[in-house]
Design a protein around this motif. Structure first.
Motif, PDB file in Angstrom:
ATOM      1  N   PHE A   5       3.304   4.909  -2.432  1.00 41.90           N
ATOM      2  CA  PHE A   5       3.761   3.677  -3.061  1.00 41.90           C
ATOM      3  C   PHE A   5       2.725   3.211  -4.071  1.00 41.90           C
ATOM      4  O   PHE A   5       1.563   3.583  -3.994  1.00 41.90           O
ATOM      5  N   LYS A   6       3.182   2.365  -5.013  1.00 45.20           N
ATOM      6  CA  LYS A   6       2.258   1.815  -6.008  1.00 45.20           C
ATOM      7  C   LYS A   6       2.287   0.291  -5.940  1.00 45.20           C
ATOM      8  O   LYS A   6       3.213  -0.298  -5.357  1.00 45.20           O
ATOM      9  N   ASP A   9       5.481  -2.252  -5.634  1.00 46.15           N
ATOM     10  CA  ASP A   9       6.638  -1.717  -4.915  1.00 46.15           C
ATOM     11  C   ASP A   9       7.010  -2.642  -3.756  1.00 46.15           C
ATOM     12  O   ASP A   9       6.144  -3.278  -3.152  1.00 46.15           O
ATOM     13  N   VAL A  11       8.457  -2.812  -0.021  1.00 46.57           N
ATOM     14  CA  VAL A  11       8.539  -1.938   1.149  1.00 46.57           C
ATOM     15  C   VAL A  11       8.914  -2.758   2.375  1.00 46.57           C
ATOM     16  O   VAL A  11       8.984  -3.985   2.321  1.00 46.57           O
ATOM     17  N   THR A  21       5.695  -6.908  -0.616  1.00 49.44           N
ATOM     18  CA  THR A  21       5.259  -6.360  -1.897  1.00 49.44           C
ATOM     19  C   THR A  21       3.880  -5.732  -1.726  1.00 49.44           C
ATOM     20  O   THR A  21       2.976  -6.360  -1.163  1.00 49.44           O
ATOM     21  N   TYR A  39      -2.335   0.246   2.954  1.00 51.74           N
ATOM     22  CA  TYR A  39      -1.789  -0.575   1.878  1.00 51.74           C
ATOM     23  C   TYR A  39      -1.935  -2.045   2.261  1.00 51.74           C
ATOM     24  O   TYR A  39      -1.718  -2.414   3.413  1.00 51.74           O
ATOM     25  N   CYS A  41      -0.299  -5.606   1.860  1.00 53.64           N
ATOM     26  CA  CYS A  41       1.033  -6.117   1.527  1.00 53.64           C
ATOM     27  C   CYS A  41       1.078  -7.632   1.659  1.00 53.64           C
ATOM     28  O   CYS A  41       0.355  -8.225   2.458  1.00 53.64           O
ATOM     29  N   ALA A  61      10.412   2.520   1.687  1.00 53.54           N
ATOM     30  CA  ALA A  61      10.877   1.753   0.544  1.00 53.54           C
ATOM     31  C   ALA A  61      11.962   0.790   1.022  1.00 53.54           C
ATOM     32  O   ALA A  61      12.827   1.158   1.810  1.00 53.54           O
TER      33      ALA A  61
END
Length: 67
Positions: A5-6, A9, A11, A21, A39, A41, A61
């Protein structure tokens, strides 16, 4: 290894929960509490913002529910 993921994105945790996000990717310059392989978020609980870090294996996603 490339991230799945970037930043930006949307999720969701594999087991469900709110859309989140991606704010920082593993190995990037993220939040000071972010672990190097997770990540960072952000999401909302009602009107209140929240945040946390998650391993890639815990995220998928986000797909909005069909109407």
């Amino acid at each position: 290894m490339a991230s799945k993921f970037k930043k930006g994105d949307v999720v969701q945790v594999v087991s469900g929960g709110p859309p989140m996000t991606i704010d920082a990717v593993p190995g990037g310059k993220g939040h000071y509490q972010q672990k190097p392989d997770e990540y960072w978020c952000r999401w909302f609980k009602g009107a209140s913002p929240d945040h946390g870090s998650f391993g890639e294996h815990m995220l998928i996603a986000y797909a909005p529910p069909a109407k």
